[in-house]
Design a protein around this motif. Sequence first.
Motif, PDB file in Angstrom:
ATOM      1  N   SER A   1       0.892  -1.120  -0.085  1.00  0.00           N
ATOM      2  CA  SER A   1       0.250   0.016   0.087  1.00  0.00           C
ATOM      3  C   SER A   1       0.760   1.369   0.013  1.00  0.00           C
ATOM      4  O   SER A   1       1.729   1.384   0.905  1.00  0.00           O
ATOM      5  CB  SER A   1      -0.804   0.040   1.243  1.00  0.00           C
ATOM      6  OG  SER A   1      -0.023  -0.141   2.471  1.00  0.00           O
ATOM      7  N   GLY A   2       0.519   2.212  -1.136  1.00  0.00           N
ATOM      8  CA  GLY A   2       0.967   3.270  -0.883  1.00  0.00           C
ATOM      9  C   GLY A   2       2.675   3.625  -1.204  1.00  0.00           C
ATOM     10  O   GLY A   2       3.302   2.469  -1.167  1.00  0.00           O
ATOM     11  N   SER A   3       3.184   4.712  -1.423  1.00  0.00           N
ATOM     12  CA  SER A   3       4.441   5.061  -1.552  1.00  0.00           C
ATOM     13  C   SER A   3       4.771   6.420  -1.116  1.00  0.00           C
ATOM     14  O   SER A   3       3.814   7.223  -1.233  1.00  0.00           O
ATOM     15  CB  SER A   3       5.015   4.741  -2.954  1.00  0.00           C
ATOM     16  OG  SER A   3       4.405   5.527  -3.926  1.00  0.00           O
ATOM     17  N   VAL A   4       5.989   6.865  -1.224  1.00  0.00           N
ATOM     18  CA  VAL A   4       6.307   8.285  -0.717  1.00  0.00           C
ATOM     19  C   VAL A   4       5.870   9.258  -1.877  1.00  0.00           C
ATOM     20  O   VAL A   4       5.496  10.047  -1.708  1.00  0.00           O
ATOM     21  CB  VAL A   4       7.788   8.370  -0.410  1.00  0.00           C
ATOM     22  CG1 VAL A   4       8.289   9.772  -0.547  1.00  0.00           C
ATOM     23  CG2 VAL A   4       8.365   7.624   0.968  1.00  0.00           C
TER      24      VAL A   4
ATOM     25  N   THR B   1       2.223   9.972  -1.483  1.00  0.00           N
ATOM     26  CA  THR B   1       2.183  10.876  -0.675  1.00  0.00           C
ATOM     27  C   THR B   1       2.589  12.335  -1.278  1.00  0.00           C
ATOM     28  O   THR B   1       1.867  13.459  -0.961  1.00  0.00           O
ATOM     29  CB  THR B   1       3.013  10.626   0.675  1.00  0.00           C
ATOM     30  OG1 THR B   1       2.611   9.381   1.091  1.00  0.00           O
ATOM     31  CG2 THR B   1       2.649  11.795   1.701  1.00  0.00           C
TER      32      THR B   1
ATOM     33  N   GLU C   1       2.186   7.566   7.147  1.00  0.00           N
ATOM     34  CA  GLU C   1       2.143   6.237   6.460  1.00  0.00           C
ATOM     35  C   GLU C   1       3.294   5.672   5.943  1.00  0.00           C
ATOM     36  O   GLU C   1       3.313   4.416   5.597  1.00  0.00           O
ATOM     37  CB  GLU C   1       1.015   6.510   5.682  1.00  0.00           C
ATOM     38  CG  GLU C   1       1.362   7.772   4.365  1.00  0.00           C
ATOM     39  CD  GLU C   1       0.180   8.110   3.500  1.00  0.00           C
ATOM     40  OE1 GLU C   1       0.450   8.742   2.603  1.00  0.00           O
ATOM     41  OE2 GLU C   1      -0.915   7.536   3.948  1.00  0.00           O
ATOM     42  N   ASN C   2       4.245   6.592   5.452  1.00  0.00           N
ATOM     43  CA  ASN C   2       5.340   5.886   4.797  1.00  0.00           C
ATOM     44  C   ASN C   2       6.291   5.487   6.200  1.00  0.00           C
ATOM     45  O   ASN C   2       7.317   4.879   5.559  1.00  0.00           O
ATOM     46  CB  ASN C   2       6.203   6.948   3.788  1.00  0.00           C
ATOM     47  CG  ASN C   2       5.169   7.081   2.691  1.00  0.00           C
ATOM     48  OD1 ASN C   2       4.783   6.435   2.061  1.00  0.00           O
ATOM     49  ND2 ASN C   2       4.633   8.459   2.642  1.00  0.00           N
TER      50      ASN C   2
ATOM     51  N   ARG D   1       4.861  -0.997   7.531  1.00  0.00           N
ATOM     52  CA  ARG D   1       4.660   0.359   7.464  1.00  0.00           C
ATOM     53  C   ARG D   1       3.287   0.673   8.055  1.00  0.00           C
ATOM     54  O   ARG D   1       2.311  -0.192   7.721  1.00  0.00           O
ATOM     55  CB  ARG D   1       4.575   0.736   5.738  1.00  0.00           C
ATOM     56  CG  ARG D   1       5.796   0.889   4.872  1.00  0.00           C
ATOM     57  CD  ARG D   1       5.767   0.940   3.853  1.00  0.00           C
ATOM     58  NE  ARG D   1       4.654   1.637   3.115  1.00  0.00           N
ATOM     59  CZ  ARG D   1       4.674   2.766   2.352  1.00  0.00           C
ATOM     60  NH1 ARG D   1       5.901   3.355   2.205  1.00  0.00           N
ATOM     61  NH2 ARG D   1       3.308   3.160   2.037  1.00  0.00           N
TER      62      ARG D   1
ATOM     63  N   SER E   1       0.857   2.438   6.674  1.00  0.00           N
ATOM     64  CA  SER E   1      -0.271   2.236   5.671  1.00  0.00           C
ATOM     65  C   SER E   1      -0.553   0.608   5.216  1.00  0.00           C
ATOM     66  O   SER E   1      -1.750   0.450   4.652  1.00  0.00           O
ATOM     67  CB  SER E   1       0.099   2.913   4.286  1.00  0.00           C
ATOM     68  OG  SER E   1       1.305   2.495   3.995  1.00  0.00           O
ATOM     69  N   ASP E   2       0.111  -0.085   5.752  1.00  0.00           N
ATOM     70  CA  ASP E   2      -0.219  -1.413   5.678  1.00  0.00           C
ATOM     71  C   ASP E   2      -1.011  -2.280   6.672  1.00  0.00           C
ATOM     72  O   ASP E   2      -1.599  -3.382   6.659  1.00  0.00           O
ATOM     73  CB  ASP E   2       1.281  -2.394   5.548  1.00  0.00           C
ATOM     74  CG  ASP E   2       2.012  -1.945   4.255  1.00  0.00           C
ATOM     75  OD1 ASP E   2       1.372  -1.614   3.125  1.00  0.00           O
ATOM     76  OD2 ASP E   2       3.080  -2.391   4.224  1.00  0.00           O
TER      77      ASP E   2
END
Lengths: 332, 248
Positions: A312-315, A318, B103-104, B143, B145-146
């Motif tokens: 899920s997600g990455s810098v 963001t 989140e990161n 992380r 966000s996980d």
Amino acid sequence: MAQTMKNRWAGLLLLVVILVVLALLPVLVNNYWLRIATGALMWAGLACSWNMLGGYAGYINFGHSAFFGIGAYATAILMGAEFAVPFLATIPIGTIVTALFAVVIGAPTLRLRGAYFAIATWAFAEVLMQFATVVDFTGGTGGIGLPPFLNERFFYFAMFAAAVLTYFLTWLLFERSRFGLKVKALRDHEPAAEAMGINTSLVKLQTFVLSAVVASVFGSIFAYWVTFINPKSVFGGDITDQMVVMVLLGGLGSLWGPAIGGVALFFVNRLIWMYYGDTAFYIAILGAAIILVVLFLPNGIAGLFARRSGKSGSVLDTVLGRLLGSRQGGRS
Amino acid sequence: MSMTAQAPAPGDQPILFVRDVHKHFGGIQAAAGVDLEVGRGEIAGLIGPNGSGKSTLFNLVAGMETPDRGQILFDGHEIGGKKAYRIARLGLARTFQIPALFENMTVSGNLLAAAAEGHWHGAQQRADETLALLHLEPVANNRASDLSGGQQKLLEFGRVIMRQASLILLDEVTAGVHPNIRKIILEAIARLREQGTSFFVIEHDMEMVRNVCDRIIVMDSGRVVTSGAFEDIVQNSEVMQTYLGRPQ
């Protein structure tokens, strides 16, 4: 745990091998390749300086070349006949001037939300380039020459030292200290970072000044190395563009991503030059690199080697979210 | 029943004192003269229908919004209009209605970041203890966000624990979480309360309000309608009318 320790030792060993090879490079290659290696080290360092604010703090700076240019012009002007300051003494003077510019520009612009900071920094670099074009003490459009010092090894080791220092500083401040935690916290959620007692305005400004000062050092070395600069060669928007793509390709917000992206893209640039005698095609490569990253490599090349617990997600998500104003990055 | 409108005497100060606070957004009066206080060591619940001004009040107290007028005292300090980070440094911590995680960063990183300003000594040990208290040890290196939704609520609660705050504002901290996670949070609240921490809690879960809160404050249309013990509140037909939309 044992696997983690094993990976750490392997990583440390790889780093030592790379440093030893780089230290011995002047005796291993000819001056032509040494010059290319000098350029690669410069771009690795510049990309790292851009990543301090863009990757760790999440603020996209499209005017970073301004600080590279200030450092370059500080050295060029101070080493001229009028002042005749020794090269090494011009570097701290250049960094002080750069830091002052960064404070004056950063204090108001870092309060801007979304894309406005990026636009403001781009405008700042453009203004400086135009300014350098019209005033006399910069040599105007004709540029300014420096006393030649034709020693490739000196410039190689100068860039090597600056790059090593830049990466060590980045590791220490952003990966191993409270300061780095604060910077990454404000990148991910600025209001929550404030709610944790973090003075985000101050931390952003500190990061901005640090990234500017590092770019300035590389600008100083660059000016002395190439012995001639003009506004376009040190303030040009394409300089920042390259830093951005190098960081995106290598891995936004990672320690080694800018080094990987910087070295890789600079070598591509030189290879295209060698085989085609023109770098116009290089612009297309930069565009392709951005598409590649956005579609397939949000964590960059460095992300391929990082241990990730999930997907899920990455810098990049963001930072793009902040840029487009869809995330809580900015001040509300 | 209206709350005390006089500034408290020194030595007998509530941890939070709010008097005649107003805030409007355009034509909407989100806070229309809010008067309330939260005692030291107290767990005060804040209830009210959607749009009654609860979250605005939290934002005003935590420094995310500036009041148009009125007085907000935290631990004797005037904090109305002060920057959020300054209020946090005085010892006030908050959670957000939607978890506002870094989140990161890893779960551990989130906890350490919460301690990066002001409470750094022993932070790693406290982070380890918080991970254990909230049963987050297995995901410490993941992380943020996980995490699942419930784990994200836990982590945000863990961050306010790391702040070592004297007053914690909780904005629907147990909303939508698994009963096991809810139990973990409630136990942690009880433990912090024993250590003297005060709580101001926005909550729609009446079961939690009844079990946890010492006193309930009811808001509607930007004002405090009444306050008192849970049993008294549920007997109040005016409250039941405004809150549940039906007379009791």
